[in-house]
Enzyme design. Structure first.
Site, PDB file in Angstrom:
ATOM      1  N   LYS A  10       1.016  -1.232   0.092  1.00  0.00           N
ATOM      2  CA  LYS A  10       0.156   0.229   0.049  1.00  0.00           C
ATOM      3  C   LYS A  10       0.609   1.325   0.210  1.00  0.00           C
ATOM      4  O   LYS A  10       0.574   1.736  -0.653  1.00  0.00           O
ATOM      5  CB  LYS A  10      -0.665  -0.079   1.464  1.00  0.00           C
ATOM      6  CG  LYS A  10      -2.003   1.157   1.478  1.00  0.00           C
ATOM      7  CD  LYS A  10      -2.850   0.952   2.148  1.00  0.00           C
ATOM      8  CE  LYS A  10      -3.003   1.137   3.613  1.00  0.00           C
ATOM      9  NZ  LYS A  10      -2.400   2.267   4.479  1.00  0.00           N
ATOM     10  N   ARG A 113      -8.045  13.253  13.353  1.00  0.00           N
ATOM     11  CA  ARG A 113      -6.854  13.509  13.286  1.00  0.00           C
ATOM     12  C   ARG A 113      -6.163  14.358  12.910  1.00  0.00           C
ATOM     13  O   ARG A 113      -6.437  15.427  11.702  1.00  0.00           O
ATOM     14  CB  ARG A 113      -6.660  12.089  12.686  1.00  0.00           C
ATOM     15  CG  ARG A 113      -7.390  10.926  12.775  1.00  0.00           C
ATOM     16  CD  ARG A 113      -7.216   9.993  11.541  1.00  0.00           C
ATOM     17  NE  ARG A 113      -5.392   9.165  11.180  1.00  0.00           N
ATOM     18  CZ  ARG A 113      -5.502   8.546  10.795  1.00  0.00           C
ATOM     19  NH1 ARG A 113      -5.975   8.262   9.770  1.00  0.00           N
ATOM     20  NH2 ARG A 113      -4.045   7.876  10.535  1.00  0.00           N
ATOM     21  N   SER A 160       5.566  10.012  10.376  1.00  0.00           N
ATOM     22  CA  SER A 160       6.221  10.104   8.882  1.00  0.00           C
ATOM     23  C   SER A 160       5.630  10.973   8.082  1.00  0.00           C
ATOM     24  O   SER A 160       6.785  11.374   6.907  1.00  0.00           O
ATOM     25  CB  SER A 160       6.662   9.306   8.984  1.00  0.00           C
ATOM     26  OG  SER A 160       6.363   8.658   8.421  1.00  0.00           O
ATOM     27  N   ASP A 321       2.664  -0.234  12.164  1.00  0.00           N
ATOM     28  CA  ASP A 321       1.303  -0.884  11.789  1.00  0.00           C
ATOM     29  C   ASP A 321       1.377  -2.347  12.112  1.00  0.00           C
ATOM     30  O   ASP A 321       0.746  -2.821  12.272  1.00  0.00           O
ATOM     31  CB  ASP A 321       0.706  -1.034   9.915  1.00  0.00           C
ATOM     32  CG  ASP A 321       0.601   0.123   9.904  1.00  0.00           C
ATOM     33  OD1 ASP A 321      -0.012   1.282  10.549  1.00  0.00           O
ATOM     34  OD2 ASP A 321       0.558   0.668   8.978  1.00  0.00           O
ATOM     35  N   ARG A 352      -5.235   2.390  18.399  1.00  0.00           N
ATOM     36  CA  ARG A 352      -4.103   1.051  18.271  1.00  0.00           C
ATOM     37  C   ARG A 352      -3.315   0.461  19.867  1.00  0.00           C
ATOM     38  O   ARG A 352      -2.723  -0.731  19.528  1.00  0.00           O
ATOM     39  CB  ARG A 352      -3.261   1.473  16.640  1.00  0.00           C
ATOM     40  CG  ARG A 352      -4.203   1.029  15.874  1.00  0.00           C
ATOM     41  CD  ARG A 352      -3.547   0.291  14.706  1.00  0.00           C
ATOM     42  NE  ARG A 352      -4.151   0.909  13.490  1.00  0.00           N
ATOM     43  CZ  ARG A 352      -3.412   1.395  11.821  1.00  0.00           C
ATOM     44  NH1 ARG A 352      -2.557   1.889  11.306  1.00  0.00           N
ATOM     45  NH2 ARG A 352      -4.723   0.985  11.601  1.00  0.00           N
TER      46      ARG A 352
END
Length: 440
Positions: A10, A113, A160, A321, A352
């Site tokens: 991705k 966000r 980043s 991730d 998360r």
């Protein structure tokens, strides 16, 4: 042996589409991940001056906008990123290098966000940034006639992607120096993917580090991380080169199958994974080794064997991730697992850190959320859940895919939204059937 082919990356797909869309002339990009996130990036560029057509599965013809995305004159072009943080952050910077007005907006969670760090950097380069809702978050309207100025500073403490966006936009300026500031730099490997894509598209840049009060050019490919206040990027003006480009396989989405290989009863071979990949989530291989797994790797294949796992203490700042996957896998290990340096996970598609902890607790796993990570303490207890338990995905693709690992203890489980995997891996459940302990 179970055979799986990793889907296209991705992260690399976004960068290759952006490079081709900013080029002059036609490019062919092969191996593109076909997912909701990529559809957003492609759709926005089609509305902003590029022409992107699907020739066949994963293969796209891209006629670029010659480095200048086209915005609206009276009304802004609507740029709906939906839930794609990558699209939002990379394209906010890249579109700011264009001409006209652009409205960056998305799903409700996207409007929570942060983007202020990037917006402030763009403002310093003479872009007019207007918040429509909460200060520092989308929706934002950009009113720009290109990025003006020769120097800008950015922090990587939150993401980043702020730096990656500025790097991708920088060739459309008269030359730009980007100074890395802040207290720490997270997710550095994703910046490496950006620099690698820029090199492939013929963009000239240098990376320098401050040594004894002098700036010294360094080989960025040797970096394990970047040092804030001692690292800068100097990008020369130039045009992205049109041509033929190919996207490599995705270590992030392969991580669920690598984990499954340790928990199942037969080895799993995952094809289309490059051993020399710059992807940060290639760290899954090393993490599994640290946990005691038996793996083999060659140029484009990884084989993982059923293994007895042990808990570890691991810094995952460069591969955030993977955290939901490693947290779920740690539930099967002997001894505690501590995951550190991932406080920025709180601003992803969901929190998360809190979300994996809450769902693992439903399966009887002792978890603790810390200031910058999570601790999983299986304590050799059985992984159990009351009949009828529904595990919550929080509409987060990585939560849904990582929770699938609970099947190795619980059998078939119920998720509240299995479809959310379409964000990054639409065919996940079909592939998962090959490794699932519930397969017939």
């Amino acid at each position: 042996m179970i055979a799986i082919t990793a889907p296209a990356s991705k992260s690399v797909s976004h960068r290759m589409i952006i490079g081709a869309a900013m080029a002059a002339g036609e490019s062919i990009v092969s191996g593109v991940l076909e997912s909701e996130d990529l559809a957003r990036t492609i759709g926005i560029f089609n509305d902003c001056g590029a022409r992107i057509y699907r020739q066949e599965a994963g293969v796209y013809s891209v006629t670029g906008c010659c480095g200048t995305p086209a915005g609206g004159i009276d009304e802004p072009v609507s740029c709906d990123v939906h839930e794609s943080g990558t699209t939002c952050r990379l394209l906010t910077a890249v579109l700011a290098a264009g001409l006209g007005k652009f409205r960056i907006h998305g799903a409700p969670r996207m409007h929570e966000r942060p983007i202020k760090e990037l917006a402030n950097a763009l403002s310093s380069l003479t872009v007019n940034v207007t918040y429509e809702g909460a200060e520092g978050c989308p929706p934002v309207v950009l009113d720009t006639d290109g990025l003006k100025g020769s120097e800008v500073s950015i922090s990587l403490e939150e993401s980043s992607q702020y730096l990656s966006g500025l790097l991708l936009a920088a060739p459309s300026t008269r030359g730009l120096t980007i100074n890395l500031v802040g207290n720490k730099a997270v997710s550095w490997p994703y910046v490496g993917l950006t620099l690698d894509a820029m090199e492939q598209f013929g963009i000239t840049f240098s990376v320098e580090m401050l040594e004894d009060s002098e700036w010294v050019e360094k080989d960025w490919r040797t970096f394990e991380t970047a040092v804030p206040n001692k690292t800068r990027f100097i990008v020369k003006p130039g045009m992205y080169r049109n041509g033929s480009y190919t996207v490599e396989g995705d270590w992030s989405n392969a991580s669920y199958f690598l984990a499954a290989g340790t928990l199942g009863t037969e080895p799993v071979r995952i094809a289309n994974l490059h051993a020399n990949s710059l992807q940060g989530d290639k760290a899954m291989f090393t993490i599994l080794q640290q946990m005691g797994a038996t793996l083999e790797i060659n140029d484009k294949n990884v084989i993982v064997h059923p293994s007895k796992l042990k808990g570890i203490d691991v810094d995952m700042g460069n591969c955030p991730d993977l955290v939901p996957t490693v947290a779920a896998l740690a539930a099967y290990a002997e001894g505690s697992t501590t995951i550190r340096n991932v406080a920025h996970l709180r601003i992803k598609e969901c929190d998360r850190l809190a979300a994996p902890a809450a769902e693992l607790r439903k399966a009887g796993i002792d978890t603790e959320v810390t200031e910058d990570g999570i601790i999983i303490r299986p304590d050799r207890k059985a992984i159990t859940a009351p009949e009828g338990t529904v595990f919550k995905t929080y509409n987060d693709h990585r939560m849904a895919m990582s929770l699938s690992l609970l099947q190795f203890a619980l059998g078939d489980i119920e998720l509240d939204n299995k479809a959310c995997v379409s964000k990054s891996f639409p065919t996940f459940w079909e592939e998962w059937e090959k490794v699932s302990p519930c397969r017939r």
